[in-house]
Design an enzyme around this catalytic site. Structure first.
Site, mmCIF file in Angstrom:
data_model
loop_
_atom_site.group_PDB
_atom_site.id
_atom_site.type_symbol
_atom_site.label_atom_id
_atom_site.label_comp_id
_atom_site.label_asym_id
_atom_site.label_seq_id
_atom_site.Cartn_x
_atom_site.Cartn_y
_atom_site.Cartn_z
ATOM 1 C CG LEU A 15 -1.074 15.481 -34.901
ATOM 2 C CD1 LEU A 15 0.372 15.142 -35.267
ATOM 3 C CD2 LEU A 15 -1.516 16.747 -35.611
ATOM 4 C CG HIS B 245 -11.659 18.962 -28.249
ATOM 5 N ND1 HIS B 245 -10.601 19.414 -27.487
ATOM 6 C CD2 HIS B 245 -12.464 18.259 -27.407
ATOM 7 C CE1 HIS B 245 -10.758 18.992 -26.238
ATOM 8 N NE2 HIS B 245 -11.880 18.304 -26.160
#
Length: 338
Positions: A126, A230
């Site tokens: 993605l 992240h």
């Protein structure tokens, strides 16, 4: 209008650009031209394949701006992971150290190397370009995959997982990997990540510690990032949580990013989407609706503003939206509010 569709051979240059922009830690799109072409070839053959059970198929989608023709994002589904190559995770659990004699009781976290998700369906790859991270583009890129899974459920496993990108800096340095590298490897994180992305995974079994790792023996920096994502990945994991995905203690072996999972029938978009008969006319209303046709090789999905009644049997689409989804009056479309 933004349209999600299967990748095609002529999308190679766009996929290469996305691989450049995605940066370190994006294992499923390594910067390797031969491998990217193989991914496209494999996806095209997967969409064309006739099958009634999950195997080694990989379905790669791209998000296209219909006004410019530019490909601005990508997402993918792996039908079943770990069937050909081992699919590794660390599982975070606890062991108890206790002594009644000394009146000592201590619960300690450990990481155990495992292959528990073998055969599961994986959501992966993605990525959405910076300028397009707005409106409903990210939701379309992610959620449309659930529509595809629902419509072709025999092609996928009952359990769906997604590996979330873990913590690393702008140079690709992972605090978790730095500890592993110091004690078990002589290889930096970007190199290990790249080798995994191109399918060279044998070094994992050869060099990874074979016994459970006591978390309290890791560096403080490594401990702090276990199960953390992240910064760029936070919207993606929040979206998956809203769909019903949960974290059950499995983390990536390189950056310790979390893996989340859900049963297909428990995914919100799968539960909430319904089929409607298409009518073509004037499209009015302001409800943002995710729409997808029921095709395989010609799968199309988009988000449109329209009137929407979940109890109705029909839905009115403009000619423009119907054409984008390759639908005609009387065809079936899956729909759910975004």
């Amino acid at each position: 209008m933004m349209i999600l569709r299967p990748i095609q051979q002529n999308d190679y240059s766009a996929l290469l650009t996305i691989a450049h922009e995605s940066g370190h830690g994006f294992t499923s799109l390594p910067l390797n031209e031969e491998l990217l072409q193989k991914k496209i070839d494999h996806s095209v053959s997967s969409f064309a394949k006739q099958t009634s059970q999950p195997g080694d198929e990989g379905y790669l989608f791209v998000l296209e701006d219909s006004e410019t023709g530019e490909v601005v994002g990508t997402s993918a589904i792996e039908a079943a992971v770990g069937l050909d190559d081992a699919f590794y995770h660390y599982h975070l659990s606890k062991v108890i150290h206790s002594s009644r004699t000394l009146d000592v009781y201590k619960a300690v976290d450990i990481l155990t190397l495992c292959n528990d998700y073998t055969g599961a369906t994986e959501l992966c790859t993605l990525f959405l370009k910076d300028g397009y991270r707005k409106n409903c583009n990210g939701k379309l890129l992610s959620k449309a995959r659930f529509m595809f899974i629902k419509q072709h459920q025999a092609r996928f496993a009952e359990t769906v997982i997604a590996e979330m990108r873990g913590v690393s800096d702008e140079n690709g340095n992972s605090p978790f990997w730095q500890w592993l590298e110091e004690h078990f490897f002589s290889m930096d994180f970007p190199t290990a990540d790249y080798l995994t992305g191109i399918g060279q995974k044998v070094f994992i079994a050869e060099l990874m510690p074979k016994y459970p790792i006591y978390v309290n023996l890791l560096s403080k920096d490594a401990q702090a990032v276990i199960g953390q994502v992240h910064n760029n990945t936070r919207p993606a994991i929040e979206l998956l949580k809203s769909e019903g995905f949960t974290f059950n203690g499995y983390v990536d072996i390189f950056d310790a990013g979390p893996t989340v999972e859900a049963k297909v029938d428990n995914i919100a978009t799968v539960r909430n989407s319904h089929d409607f008969i298409v009518e073509i006319g004037e499209q009015t209303g302001d409800t943002m609706v995710l729409l997808a046709n029921d095709k395989l090789e010609n799968f199309r999905a988009t988000v449109a503003s329209m009137s929407f009644d979940e109890r109705a049997k029909t839905v009115v689409l403009s000619q423009q939206v119907a054409d984008a989804l390759q639908l005609q009056t009387g065809d079936t479309v899956s729909a759910t509010p975004v």
